[in-house]
Design an enzyme around this catalytic site. Structure first.
Site, PDB file in Angstrom:
ATOM      1  CB  CYS A   3      53.202 -42.923  58.597  1.00 42.15           C
ATOM      2  SG  CYS A   3      53.483 -41.176  58.894  1.00 42.15           S
ATOM      3  CG  HIS A  61      49.096 -43.585  59.768  1.00 39.77           C
ATOM      4  ND1 HIS A  61      49.801 -43.548  60.942  1.00 39.77           N
ATOM      5  CD2 HIS A  61      49.358 -42.427  59.113  1.00 39.77           C
ATOM      6  CE1 HIS A  61      50.481 -42.417  60.985  1.00 39.77           C
ATOM      7  NE2 HIS A  61      50.232 -41.722  59.889  1.00 39.77           N
ATOM      8  CG  ASN A  90      50.558 -38.700  62.009  1.00 42.81           C
ATOM      9  OD1 ASN A  90      51.164 -39.739  62.274  1.00 42.81           O
ATOM     10  ND2 ASN A  90      50.486 -38.204  60.785  1.00 42.81           N
TER      11      ASN A  90
HETATM   12  O1  UT7 Z   1      51.225 -39.306  58.495  1.00 45.64           O
HETATM   13  C1  UT7 Z   1      51.548 -39.172  57.126  1.00 45.64           C
HETATM   14  C2  UT7 Z   1      50.364 -38.819  56.374  1.00 45.64           C
HETATM   15  N1  UT7 Z   1      49.911 -37.494  56.716  1.00 45.64           N
HETATM   16  C3  UT7 Z   1      48.668 -37.203  56.429  1.00 45.64           C
HETATM   17  O2  UT7 Z   1      47.960 -38.064  56.008  1.00 45.64           O
HETATM   18  C4  UT7 Z   1      48.186 -35.765  56.591  1.00 45.64           C
HETATM   19  C5  UT7 Z   1      47.342 -35.418  55.394  1.00 45.64           C
HETATM   20  N2  UT7 Z   1      46.779 -34.089  55.379  1.00 45.64           N
HETATM   21  C6  UT7 Z   1      45.870 -33.647  56.285  1.00 45.64           C
HETATM   22  O3  UT7 Z   1      45.534 -34.330  57.227  1.00 45.64           O
HETATM   23  C7  UT7 Z   1      45.217 -32.301  56.039  1.00 45.64           C
HETATM   24  O4  UT7 Z   1      45.554 -31.857  54.747  1.00 45.64           O
HETATM   25  C8  UT7 Z   1      45.624 -31.228  57.082  1.00 45.64           C
HETATM   26  C9  UT7 Z   1      44.986 -31.539  58.440  1.00 45.64           C
HETATM   27  C10 UT7 Z   1      47.128 -31.144  57.176  1.00 45.64           C
HETATM   28  C11 UT7 Z   1      45.076 -29.853  56.644  1.00 45.64           C
HETATM   29  O5  UT7 Z   1      43.672 -29.919  56.427  1.00 45.64           O
HETATM   30  P1  UT7 Z   1      43.070 -29.324  55.066  1.00 45.64           P
HETATM   31  O6  UT7 Z   1      41.619 -29.444  55.170  1.00 45.64           O
HETATM   32  O7  UT7 Z   1      43.749 -30.037  53.932  1.00 45.64           O
HETATM   33  O8  UT7 Z   1      43.476 -27.806  55.167  1.00 45.64           O
HETATM   34  P2  UT7 Z   1      44.307 -26.944  54.126  1.00 45.64           P
HETATM   35  O9  UT7 Z   1      45.743 -27.323  54.158  1.00 45.64           O
HETATM   36  O10 UT7 Z   1      43.577 -26.970  52.819  1.00 45.64           O
HETATM   37  O11 UT7 Z   1      44.166 -25.499  54.766  1.00 45.64           O
HETATM   38  C12 UT7 Z   1      42.903 -24.818  54.815  1.00 45.64           C
HETATM   39  C13 UT7 Z   1      43.111 -23.450  55.407  1.00 45.64           C
HETATM   40  C14 UT7 Z   1      44.259 -22.667  54.759  1.00 45.64           C
HETATM   41  O12 UT7 Z   1      43.875 -21.312  54.686  1.00 45.64           O
HETATM   42  P3  UT7 Z   1      43.304 -20.704  53.314  1.00 45.64           P
HETATM   43  O13 UT7 Z   1      44.373 -20.935  52.296  1.00 45.64           O
HETATM   44  O14 UT7 Z   1      42.064 -21.473  53.026  1.00 45.64           O
HETATM   45  O15 UT7 Z   1      43.100 -19.277  53.677  1.00 45.64           O
HETATM   46  C15 UT7 Z   1      45.390 -22.790  55.749  1.00 45.64           C
HETATM   47  O16 UT7 Z   1      46.282 -21.724  55.708  1.00 45.64           O
HETATM   48  O17 UT7 Z   1      43.451 -23.568  56.797  1.00 45.64           O
HETATM   49  C16 UT7 Z   1      44.659 -22.804  57.064  1.00 45.64           C
HETATM   50  N3  UT7 Z   1      45.380 -23.487  58.126  1.00 45.64           N
HETATM   51  C17 UT7 Z   1      45.147 -23.303  59.436  1.00 45.64           C
HETATM   52  N4  UT7 Z   1      44.295 -22.506  60.083  1.00 45.64           N
HETATM   53  C18 UT7 Z   1      44.295 -22.554  61.437  1.00 45.64           C
HETATM   54  C19 UT7 Z   1      46.367 -24.428  57.993  1.00 45.64           C
HETATM   55  N5  UT7 Z   1      46.770 -24.855  59.195  1.00 45.64           N
HETATM   56  C20 UT7 Z   1      46.040 -24.166  60.108  1.00 45.64           C
HETATM   57  C21 UT7 Z   1      46.001 -24.176  61.508  1.00 45.64           C
HETATM   58  N6  UT7 Z   1      45.120 -23.371  62.125  1.00 45.64           N
HETATM   59  N7  UT7 Z   1      46.789 -24.983  62.250  1.00 45.64           N
END
Ligand code: UT7
Length: 327
Positions: free
Chosen positions: A114, A254, A284
């Site tokens: 990125c 970004h 993204n």
């Molecule tokens: O471009 C390169 C750089 N990339 C980035 O900077 C991305 C960085 N990361 C992020 O933007 C975030 O971490 C995400 C958007 C990917 C995820 O957000 P989060 O607040 O960190 O969510 P999480 O991974 O902690 O997941 C929370 C919950 C989980 O369930 P439990 O374990 O709490 O039961 C996931 O399984 O949300 C669940 N989950 C979803 N639910 C519905 C994960 N993906 C989804 C989804 N829909 N698509």
């Protein structure tokens, strides 16, 4: 004597097809509410069948040439930042050269995930500053839909396809591109990568069965590092220019996640109206994110002559960086 270097033109291209969060609800177990509240994304563009990264890059490049009032033969160098090249080789910049007819240019790609556009911009700046090149095309272009695991709801809701381009030329007035700081931390390579298809895991039936050709990301970990590295890089770049965030008219980060961008803005002490966000409608796009956002910011009248602009990026590697420039 080094020459001052400015961005002389911008252009961008987004494929026609739009994939909304509601469309994704039909593909994986997710909701518009989850995606929008966690990332700020509502929809993204997806390349057509047969539409490669270079096709999108060439479309953005033609628009950048128009905006700079130059023709393709005026280019001495084309650099494409991408993690989704048309082929393993030749480089995607050569495909762009062929499509736009930039017969006088030499061409190569930069791979810094990125951060690829910003790394490419810094390389290009040195060529123009030293007088080695007069006009350089710098492109960030990605077809992330081709490396997205459409069965993995934790990643497939985040990414989109597109391309953005700028032309760098020597400036007669003003400060132009003032400073770029960059960093990398290869110890953290496992948190964000595509493991298959390279020399470690060459393509085979097994790599396909194991889904190794798709993007893998430890989202929460990446989030933390992104906020810290981007805010530190932005602060360092501004400091080294003798500027503060109050001097900046437009911050173009970004576009990975609205919550990451808001966290950076708050760490920097930036007001909401200083920060440009377009991820709501593009998602993204990795190396394409900043140049597409820049072109949209210019078109929206958000940047005028003399403004201080700050780019700040973060991606796999890890790689990160920040650029300060006077428009
Ligand atoms: O471009 C390169 C750089 N990339 C980035 O900077 C991305 C960085 N990361 C992020 O933007 C975030 O971490 C995400 C958007 C990917 C995820 O957000 P989060 O607040 O960190 O969510 P999480 O991974 O902690 O997941 C929370 C919950 C989980 O369930 P439990 O374990 O709490 O039961 C996931 O399984 O949300 C669940 N989950 C979803 N639910 C519905 C994960 N993906 C989804 C989804 N829909 N698509």
């Amino acid at each position: 004597m080094l020459r001052t270097v400015r961005i002389a033109g911008t252009g961008s291209y987004l494929p026609e097809k739009i994939l909304t969060n509601y469309d994704l609800e039909k593909i994986v177990d997710t909701t518009h509410e989850w995606i929008h509240s966690r990332s700020g994304i509502s929809e993204r563009h997806i390349a057509a069948e047969g539409e490669a990264t270079s096709h999108m890059a060439a479309a953005a490049a033609r628009r950048a040439l128009d905006s700079a009032g130059l023709s393709a033969e005026d280019l001495d160098l084309i650099i494409v930042g991408t993690i989704t090249p048309d082929m393993v080789f030749p480089n995607t910049a050569c495909f762009v050269q062929d499509q736009i007819g930039a017969t006088q240019a030499f061409c190569f790609d930069v791979e810094a995930a990125c951060s690829g556009f910003l790394y490419a911009l810094d390389i290009a700046r040195h060529y123009v500053a030293s007088g080695t090149a007069t006009h350089v095309m710098v492109i960030g272009a990605e077809k992330l839909s081709g490396i997205t695991d459409w069965e993995d709801r934790t990643t497939c809701v985040l990414f989109g396809d597109g391309a953005g381009a700028v032309i760098l030329s020597a400036a007669e007035h003003g400060r132009g591109i003032m400073k770029t700081v960059m960093g990398s931390d290869g110890r953290l390579n496992e948190l964000l990568n595509v493991p298959g298809g390279g020399s470690r895991h060459p393509a085979s039936h097994k790599t396909v069965d194991d889904r190794l050709h798709y993007m893998k990301m430890a989202g929460r970990e990446v989030f933390k590092h992104a906020v810290r590295c981007m805010s530190d890089a932005a602060t360092q770049a501004l400091d080294e220019c003798g500027l503060t965030v109050k001097d900046v008219s437009c911050i173009i980060p970004h576009q990975a996640n609205a919550r990451i961008i808001n966290a950076i803005a708050s760490r920097l002490g930036a007001r909401e109206d200083q920060v440009f966000m377009n991820l709501d409608h593009v998602g993204n796009m990795s190396a394409a994110s900043v140049p597409v956002a820049l072109d949209e910011a210019v078109a929206a009248g958000r940047i005028k002559s003399g403004d201080i602009v700050l780019f700040v990026v973060f991606g796999g590697g890890f790689t990160w960086g920040a650029t300060v420039l006077e428009w």
